[in-house]
Design an enzyme around this catalytic site. Structure first.
Site, PDB file in Angstrom:
ATOM      1  CG  HIS A 180       5.150 -18.773  15.551  1.00  0.00           C
ATOM      2  ND1 HIS A 180       5.419 -17.793  16.481  1.00  0.00           N
ATOM      3  CD2 HIS A 180       5.471 -18.246  14.339  1.00  0.00           C
ATOM      4  CE1 HIS A 180       5.890 -16.727  15.855  1.00  0.00           C
ATOM      5  NE2 HIS A 180       5.922 -16.970  14.557  1.00  0.00           N
ATOM      6  CG  ASN A 214       5.329 -13.205  14.555  1.00  0.00           C
ATOM      7  OD1 ASN A 214       5.916 -13.750  15.489  1.00  0.00           O
ATOM      8  ND2 ASN A 214       5.498 -13.572  13.304  1.00  0.00           N
ATOM      9  CB  CYS A 228       9.040 -17.999  14.392  1.00  0.00           C
ATOM     10  SG  CYS A 228       9.059 -16.287  13.875  1.00  0.00           S
TER      11      CYS A 228
HETATM   12  O1  UT7 Z   1       6.800 -15.596  12.156  1.00  0.00           O
HETATM   13  C1  UT7 Z   1       7.586 -16.037  11.087  1.00  0.00           C
HETATM   14  C2  UT7 Z   1       6.762 -16.501   9.988  1.00  0.00           C
HETATM   15  N1  UT7 Z   1       6.052 -15.393   9.401  1.00  0.00           N
HETATM   16  C3  UT7 Z   1       4.954 -15.627   8.722  1.00  0.00           C
HETATM   17  O2  UT7 Z   1       4.527 -16.759   8.664  1.00  0.00           O
HETATM   18  C4  UT7 Z   1       4.306 -14.477   7.979  1.00  0.00           C
HETATM   19  C5  UT7 Z   1       3.827 -14.995   6.627  1.00  0.00           C
HETATM   20  N2  UT7 Z   1       3.283 -13.969   5.745  1.00  0.00           N
HETATM   21  C6  UT7 Z   1       2.162 -13.273   6.025  1.00  0.00           C
HETATM   22  O3  UT7 Z   1       1.618 -13.392   7.097  1.00  0.00           O
HETATM   23  C7  UT7 Z   1       1.589 -12.411   4.947  1.00  0.00           C
HETATM   24  O4  UT7 Z   1       2.260 -12.662   3.730  1.00  0.00           O
HETATM   25  C8  UT7 Z   1       1.656 -10.881   5.251  1.00  0.00           C
HETATM   26  C9  UT7 Z   1       0.703 -10.520   6.400  1.00  0.00           C
HETATM   27  C10 UT7 Z   1       3.067 -10.475   5.569  1.00  0.00           C
HETATM   28  C11 UT7 Z   1       1.210 -10.073   4.015  1.00  0.00           C
HETATM   29  O5  UT7 Z   1      -0.092 -10.451   3.630  1.00  0.00           O
HETATM   30  P1  UT7 Z   1      -0.392 -10.856   2.115  1.00  0.00           P
HETATM   31  O6  UT7 Z   1      -1.833 -11.063   2.003  1.00  0.00           O
HETATM   32  O7  UT7 Z   1       0.527 -11.996   1.750  1.00  0.00           O
HETATM   33  O8  UT7 Z   1       0.001  -9.530   1.329  1.00  0.00           O
HETATM   34  P2  UT7 Z   1       1.124  -9.314   0.212  1.00  0.00           P
HETATM   35  O9  UT7 Z   1       2.493  -9.392   0.788  1.00  0.00           O
HETATM   36  O10 UT7 Z   1       0.792 -10.171  -0.971  1.00  0.00           O
HETATM   37  O11 UT7 Z   1       0.839  -7.800  -0.169  1.00  0.00           O
HETATM   38  C12 UT7 Z   1      -0.397  -7.384  -0.736  1.00  0.00           C
HETATM   39  C13 UT7 Z   1      -0.342  -5.889  -0.919  1.00  0.00           C
HETATM   40  C14 UT7 Z   1       0.919  -5.417  -1.620  1.00  0.00           C
HETATM   41  O12 UT7 Z   1       0.569  -4.317  -2.434  1.00  0.00           O
HETATM   42  P3  UT7 Z   1       0.328  -4.506  -4.023  1.00  0.00           P
HETATM   43  O13 UT7 Z   1       1.615  -5.038  -4.558  1.00  0.00           O
HETATM   44  O14 UT7 Z   1      -0.811  -5.478  -4.132  1.00  0.00           O
HETATM   45  O15 UT7 Z   1      -0.004  -3.125  -4.469  1.00  0.00           O
HETATM   46  C15 UT7 Z   1       1.779  -4.936  -0.489  1.00  0.00           C
HETATM   47  O16 UT7 Z   1       2.714  -3.952  -0.893  1.00  0.00           O
HETATM   48  O17 UT7 Z   1      -0.347  -5.245   0.359  1.00  0.00           O
HETATM   49  C16 UT7 Z   1       0.757  -4.344   0.440  1.00  0.00           C
HETATM   50  N3  UT7 Z   1       1.185  -4.254   1.841  1.00  0.00           N
HETATM   51  C17 UT7 Z   1       0.597  -3.459   2.726  1.00  0.00           C
HETATM   52  N4  UT7 Z   1      -0.424  -2.610   2.644  1.00  0.00           N
HETATM   53  C18 UT7 Z   1      -0.795  -1.951   3.747  1.00  0.00           C
HETATM   54  C19 UT7 Z   1       2.183  -4.950   2.436  1.00  0.00           C
HETATM   55  N5  UT7 Z   1       2.254  -4.604   3.726  1.00  0.00           N
HETATM   56  C20 UT7 Z   1       1.286  -3.688   3.944  1.00  0.00           C
HETATM   57  C21 UT7 Z   1       0.848  -2.955   5.071  1.00  0.00           C
HETATM   58  N6  UT7 Z   1      -0.177  -2.110   4.932  1.00  0.00           N
HETATM   59  N7  UT7 Z   1       1.440  -3.100   6.269  1.00  0.00           N
END
Ligand code: UT7
Length: 336
Positions: A263, A293, A114
């Site tokens: 980004h 992204n 990225c």
């Molecule tokens: O470009 C390179 C750099 N990339 C980034 O900077 C991305 C950085 N990370 C993020 O943007 C965020 O961490 C995400 C958007 C990937 C995820 O958001 P989050 O608020 O950090 O969610 P999380 O990973 O803590 O997951 C929360 C819940 C989990 O379920 P439980 O364990 O609470 O039951 C995940 O399994 O959301 C679940 N989950 C989803 N639910 C519905 C993860 N992905 C999804 C999904 N749809 N697509």
């Protein structure tokens, strides 16, 4: 003395638009979750019969070359950034060179994910300021939907990413040092490999036999892995550090920037960083809503779209920053 000046931009978006609701039947996700956690409403997925990484890069480059009024013999260096190349080797740079019919110029492939655009800018800056190159074509292209697992297992990655390409032409301009607000004013890049496995696609790689076994595929080892919350946390810190360093090095404060293009990783990250640096939301450029992204293409794509819409005007100061797998990160300040 020489400075790199932005001569033109170009971009290419795949035809196929994929809405959040198109993903709902494929995995346990929802439009509401994706919008709330990332700000994304839709993205484009490429059709690999014609929209390969190198071809999309060449489409974007053709537009940039036309806008610069450069012929195929004008660029003296091609820099190509991607994490989703057509082949394991050779790099996508030579494929784009062939597609564009460019002369036998060097083709340098950048693997900084990225942060690839900012890394590419820093290389271009060094080539131009040292007098080694006069006209550089920098292409960023991503066909990463080919790497996505469209299932519940892959959902934390696959709902975020989209395909696109963007390109810029940079030209050496004489610079007498008197006007520091001119062209590519500064760029800086960093990396910290201790976190390489937090956002990674391990295979195909040479640590394991590159011949994919059914087990490897079954275990998802041919797919990207991301520790989302860890990446999110590091991203917010490194964005702030890079921009603070940029302000210190240039002596140009965030208040003086006309635009900030981060980004496009997650709208929540962009808003957080803008707020930490007291950048008004009106100066924050975002296209993640309908592009997702797009990894290294995200900043030059947003730059191109904002120039084409008339939002960015000649003379404007544009700050840019990126963070991604590696971890890699960086920032740059450009006068358009
Ligand atoms: O470009 C390179 C750099 N990339 C980034 O900077 C991305 C950085 N990370 C993020 O943007 C965020 O961490 C995400 C958007 C990937 C995820 O958001 P989050 O608020 O950090 O969610 P999380 O990973 O803590 O997951 C929360 C819940 C989990 O379920 P439980 O364990 O609470 O039951 C995940 O399994 O959301 C679940 N989950 C989803 N639910 C519905 C993860 N992905 C999804 C999904 N749809 N697509």
């Amino acid at each position: 003395m020489w400075r790199a000046k932005l001569k033109s931009t170009g971009a290419y978006l795949p035809q196929r638009e994929v809405l959040n609701r198109d993903l709902e039947p494929l995995m346990e996700t929802s439009d509401a979750w994706i919008q709330e956690r990332s700000g994304i409403q839709s993205r484009r997925f490429s059709d690999l019969s014609n929209e390969t990484c190198s071809k999309m890069g060449a489409f974007a480059a053709r537009e940039a070359l036309e806008r610069a009024a450069w012929s195929a013999t004008d660029p003296d260096l091609l820099i190509f950034s991607t994490l989703s190349p057509d082949y394991y080797f050779p790099g996508a740079g030579v494929l784009a060179q062939r597609e564009l019919g460019l002369a036998n110029i060097p083709c340098l492939d950048i693997r900084a994910q990225c942060s690839g655009f900012i890394y590419g800018l820093s290389v271009a800056q060094a080539y131009i300021e040292s007098g080694r190159a006069n006209r550089i074509l920098l292409i960023c292209s991503e066909a990463q939907s080919a790497l996505m697992e469209l299932s519940t297992r892959g959902r934390n990655v696959s709902v975020l990413f989209g395909d696109a390409a963007a390109a810029i032409c940079l030209e050496a301009s004489p610079f007498d040092g008197s006007n520091s607000r001119f062209g590519l004013i500064d760029s800086l890049v960093h990396a910290d490999g201790r976190f390489a496995e937090e956002l990674v696609q391990q295979n195909p790689g040479t640590r394991q036999s590159p011949i994919a076994s059914a087990d490897m595929i079954g275990r998802g080892e041919m797919l990207p892995y991301m520790n989302g919350p860890a990446v999110f946390k590091h991203a917010t810190v490194r964005f702030r550090e890079a921009l603070t360093e940029l302000i210190g090095r240039t002596g140009i404060s965030a208040e003086q920037w006309d635009w900030f293009i981060p980004h496009q990783a997650n709208q929540r990250i962009s808003l957080h960083v803008a707020s930490e640096l007291s950048i008004p939301e009106g100066k924050l450029i975002s296209n993640i809503q309908n592009r997702g992204n797009t990894t290294s293409a995200s900043i030059p794509l947003a730059l191109h779209e904002s120039i084409c819409s008339g939002q960015i005007q000649p003379g404007d100061l544009i700050a840019m920053a990126a963070f991604g797998s590696g971890f890699t990160w960086g920032a740059a300040l450009l006068q358009y």
